[in-house]
Design a protein around this motif. Structure first.
Motif, PDB file in Angstrom:
ATOM      1  N   TYR A   1       0.855  -1.182   0.000  1.00  0.00           N
ATOM      2  CA  TYR A   1       0.000   0.000   0.000  1.00  0.00           C
ATOM      3  C   TYR A   1       0.896   1.238   0.000  1.00  0.00           C
ATOM      4  CZ  TYR A   1      -4.085  -2.839   1.174  1.00  0.00           C
ATOM      5  OH  TYR A   1      -5.104  -3.758   1.142  1.00  0.00           O
TER       6      TYR A   1
ATOM      7  N   LEU B   1       1.052   5.818  -0.688  1.00  0.00           N
ATOM      8  CA  LEU B   1       0.346   7.091  -0.780  1.00  0.00           C
ATOM      9  C   LEU B   1       1.084   7.961  -1.776  1.00  0.00           C
ATOM     10  CD1 LEU B   1      -2.143   8.366   0.614  1.00  0.00           C
ATOM     11  CD2 LEU B   1      -0.558   9.528   2.150  1.00  0.00           C
TER      12      LEU B   1
ATOM     13  N   LYS C   1      -4.264   7.115  -2.448  1.00  0.00           N
ATOM     14  CA  LYS C   1      -3.922   5.750  -2.081  1.00  0.00           C
ATOM     15  C   LYS C   1      -3.843   4.875  -3.325  1.00  0.00           C
ATOM     16  CE  LYS C   1      -6.042   5.888   2.515  1.00  0.00           C
ATOM     17  NZ  LYS C   1      -7.080   5.276   3.404  1.00  0.00           N
TER      18      LYS C   1
ATOM     19  N   LEU D   1      -8.744   0.335  -5.393  1.00  0.00           N
ATOM     20  CA  LEU D   1      -7.652   1.306  -5.452  1.00  0.00           C
ATOM     21  C   LEU D   1      -6.924   1.180  -6.798  1.00  0.00           C
ATOM     22  CD1 LEU D   1      -6.013   0.873  -1.923  1.00  0.00           C
ATOM     23  CD2 LEU D   1      -7.427   2.786  -2.686  1.00  0.00           C
TER      24      LEU D   1
END
Length: 298
Positions: A13, A15, A20, A49
Motif C-alpha cells: 500500500y 500514498l 492511495k 484502489l
C-alpha cells in the motif's frame, strides 16, 4: 487476496500525493498483457484502489503494449506512467540486446558531430545543414542514438533536439560498444591516380596528430562510392609508387576541418590494430581532443 495473485506479486500500500494506491512487484517472469490486466482488475475489484506495476526494466515494445492496455507502471529512474494522477512517460527505456547493436554510418557521424559541436544539445535542423544528410536520414540516426539509452531527444517548439547528460570523454566510452570502424576495405593505388576527395588517414594522419613517426607508405581515405573508380590492387605491390587508400563507409570529409580525417573516426579505424605504438598514439590523439573540448567550454 487470491492465492494465484500472492504467488505472482508482492503487494504494498502506498500514498502518492495523497492518493492511495497499490504497488505490485512481480515475483516471477511477467505473464502476457491480457493476463496481467485480468490480475489488476481482480485486485481492484477487491481493494477499490489504483494498481501500479513496479518493474526493473522496460523495453520499447513492452512499453507500447502497456500503454495500449492502460496499465500503470513505474521503472525506477527511467519511466513513469500513472494516468490516474495525470503523470506520463519519460523517454527512457531498456532495449533488448542493445549491446549487440552497431550504429549505422549516419548515426556514428551524427554522434561524432555532437561531440565536436561541444554543446549541451544539438538541433537536428543544424545537423542537416552541417552534415548534408536528408531530414529522414538524420531522424533515423537520432532514433538509433536514443535507442542506445545513452542519448535522449525532445522537442523545442517544432524542432527536434538531441542531448546527453554525460560529459564528452565518458560519453565516448559509453558509446564505444556501438561504434564501428569507418573502413570498409583497403586498396593500393598508384600515386598519380589520386582523387581530390581523398584526405590523409591511417598512420599518415596519426603521425601528424601524435608523436608517431611518419610512415614510409602514405595512407588516405575516401568514401567508398566516390572511390569506386580508383584502379587499385588488394595487396601492396610497390611501396615506392603506390599509396594505401581506405574506402570508408561514410565521407571522411564531412567531419574533418583540414586535410586529415577527424580524430574520432581515425581512432575507430584502428579498432582491430593491436600494435602498442599505435594504441599509445591513438590514446594521445583522444586525450588531446578531450583537452581541446574542455578548454573551449571554460
Amino acid at each position: 487476496m487470491p492465492f494465484f495473485i500472492l504467488t505472482r506479486y508482492r503487494i504494498e500500500y502506498v500514498l502518492l500525493d495523497r492518493v492511495k494506491a497499490l504497488f505490485l512487484y512481480p515475483k516471477t517472469e511477467l505473464d502476457q498483457i491480457a493476463t496481467i490486466k485480468k490480475h489488476i482488475l481482480r485486485i481492484q475489484s477487491i481493494e477499490k484502489l489504483p494498481v501500479v506495476l513496479i518493474l526493473d526494466t522496460m523495453t520499447r515494445q513492452r512499453r507500447q503494449y502497456f500503454l495500449d492496455a492502460h496499465i500503470p507502471f513505474v521503472v525506477e529512474n527511467k519511466q513513469i506512467y500513472l494516468p490516474f494522477l495525470g503523470v506520463s512517460l519519460q523517454e527512457r527505456f531498456d532495449t533488448e540486446n542493445v549491446l549487440t547493436m552497431k550504429l549505422q554510418p549516419s548515426a556514428q557521424v551524427l554522434f561524432f558531430y555532437y561531440i565536436y559541436k561541444n554543446e549541451n544539445r544539438l538541433y537536428m535542423n543544424d545537423a542537416i545543414k552541417a552534415l548534408g544528410f536528408s531530414a529522414m536520414t538524420i531522424t533515423r540516426a537520432m532514433r538509433q542514438l536514443v535507442q542506445t539509452g545513452i542519448f535522449f531527444s525532445k522537442k523545442d517548439g517544432v524542432q527536434k533536439v538531441l542531448y546527453a547528460t554525460t560529459e564528452r570523454r565518458e560519453l565516448y566510452h559509453k558509446m564505444k560498444p556501438f561504434l564501428i570502424s569507418p573502413v570498409r576495405r583497403k586498396i593500393y593505388v598508384r600515386k598519380e591516380n589520386s582523387n581530390p576527395k581523398m584526405v590523409s588517414a591511417g598512420n599518415t594522419a596519426l603521425s601528424v596528430m601524435s608523436m608517431l613517426n611518419p610512415p614510409r607508405l602514405n595512407c588516405y581515405a575516401i568514401e567508398s562510392n566516390a572511390g569506386r573508380d580508383l584502379q587499385g590492387t588488394k595487396r601492396l605491390l610497390d611501396d615506392e609508387n603506390q599509396v594505401c587508400v581506405e574506402l570508408w563507409k561514410y565521407d571522411p570529409q564531412i567531419l574533418t576541418e583540414n586535410d586529415s580525417v577527424d580524430p574520432l573516426s581515425l581512432a575507430l579505424s584502428y579498432s582491430d590494430d593491436k600494435d602498442e605504438r599505435v594504441e599509445e598514439a591513438v590514446e594521445e590523439v583522444l586525450n588531446g581532443l578531450w583537452r581541446k573540448l574542455d578548454d573551449s567550454r571554460v
